[in-house]
Enzyme design. Sequence first.
Site, PDB file in Angstrom:
ATOM      1  N   LYS A  71       0.808  -1.224   0.000  1.00 47.93           N
ATOM      2  CA  LYS A  71       0.000   0.000   0.000  1.00 47.93           C
ATOM      3  C   LYS A  71       0.845   1.280   0.000  1.00 47.93           C
ATOM      4  CE  LYS A  71      -4.209  -1.931   1.926  1.00 47.93           C
ATOM      5  NZ  LYS A  71      -5.318  -1.736   2.856  1.00 47.93           N
ATOM      6  N   ASP A 107     -10.264   2.627   1.629  1.00 48.74           N
ATOM      7  CA  ASP A 107     -10.429   1.888   2.894  1.00 48.74           C
ATOM      8  C   ASP A 107     -11.251   2.686   3.903  1.00 48.74           C
ATOM      9  OD1 ASP A 107      -9.034  -0.397   2.183  1.00 48.74           O
ATOM     10  OD2 ASP A 107      -7.112   0.388   2.852  1.00 48.74           O
TER      11      ASP A 107
END
Length: 280
Positions: A71, A107
Amino acid sequence: MRQVPILAGIIGSPVSHSLSPLIHTIWAHRAKIDGYYIPVEVAPDYDDFTRAIEGLRKIGFAGVNVTIPHKEHALACADEVSEAARVAGAANMLTFSGNNIYADNSDMAGFESAVRDIAGVPAGARALVLGAGGASRGVVLALQKLGVKAITITNRTEEKAETVAAAFSLKTAPWADRSDAIAEADIIVNTTSLGMEGQPPLALDISGLKPAAIIADIVYAPLATPLLAAAKAKGNQTVDGLSMLMHQAAPGFVAWFGGKAKVDAKLRAELVAELERRKT
Ligand code: ATR
């Protein structure tokens, strides 16, 4: 002339357990879109990651989701970064257009939508966040967007809790006192990997939990973590990792496949059935 199928996928390591390919396949099927969403295993190394991205762009991928441990790599390789990805310090979505790579982070919106799905949080609510890793930052931001005013963070490694607390103006509590800290909270979120299959359970005494408190867990394997099961048994509302996973997937589907991405009970049932199949 027949158009080529739309291609997207998920990069991570390990990635074989990911439910994202199934989620996107279900949405593509529903929308009658000719497309494939493929899991791509890429070693934790940054150079391997950028080579994989180059290759996927060259063969015409519209974009990819990015999961552990890439990420931060996703953020680093981007030409353009959304506000959400910048603030979270990580990206779980890369969208390719021409030579441009756009990094985003869905997210936190996923977590926010999952909480709104049950009831949202009352005005003036207080939150307790367990864990101070990558996932905790997005959760803290989402809690702030949900209107939570006071957030306490607790983590085994105290310095990491202090770092996140300083970045987002939070309070900290000692990890050893986590069971006491829950008595004050209206929403409690586990962002650690504890409770996940193959990991120790999260040791937390929830006897002091407020009756109206919401308990959320980012872990989705197992779906009912020991923490969520204990909270449900007490009659508290819970938000599981699968709700967050479905919601975080939606922006990618819309961006790459151009269809509707509905998070509903039918999608959830299909994913739960898949998790059950994997147990056997
Ligand atoms: P992510 O990016 O998914 O949040 P991470 O950065 O590795 O993953 O963070 C994992 C979190 O789980 C951290 O808060 C970690 O605590 P430490 O900062 O002390 O490492 C927490 N965690 C993992 N194993 C743990 C354990 N056995 N006991 C307590 N906390 C644990």
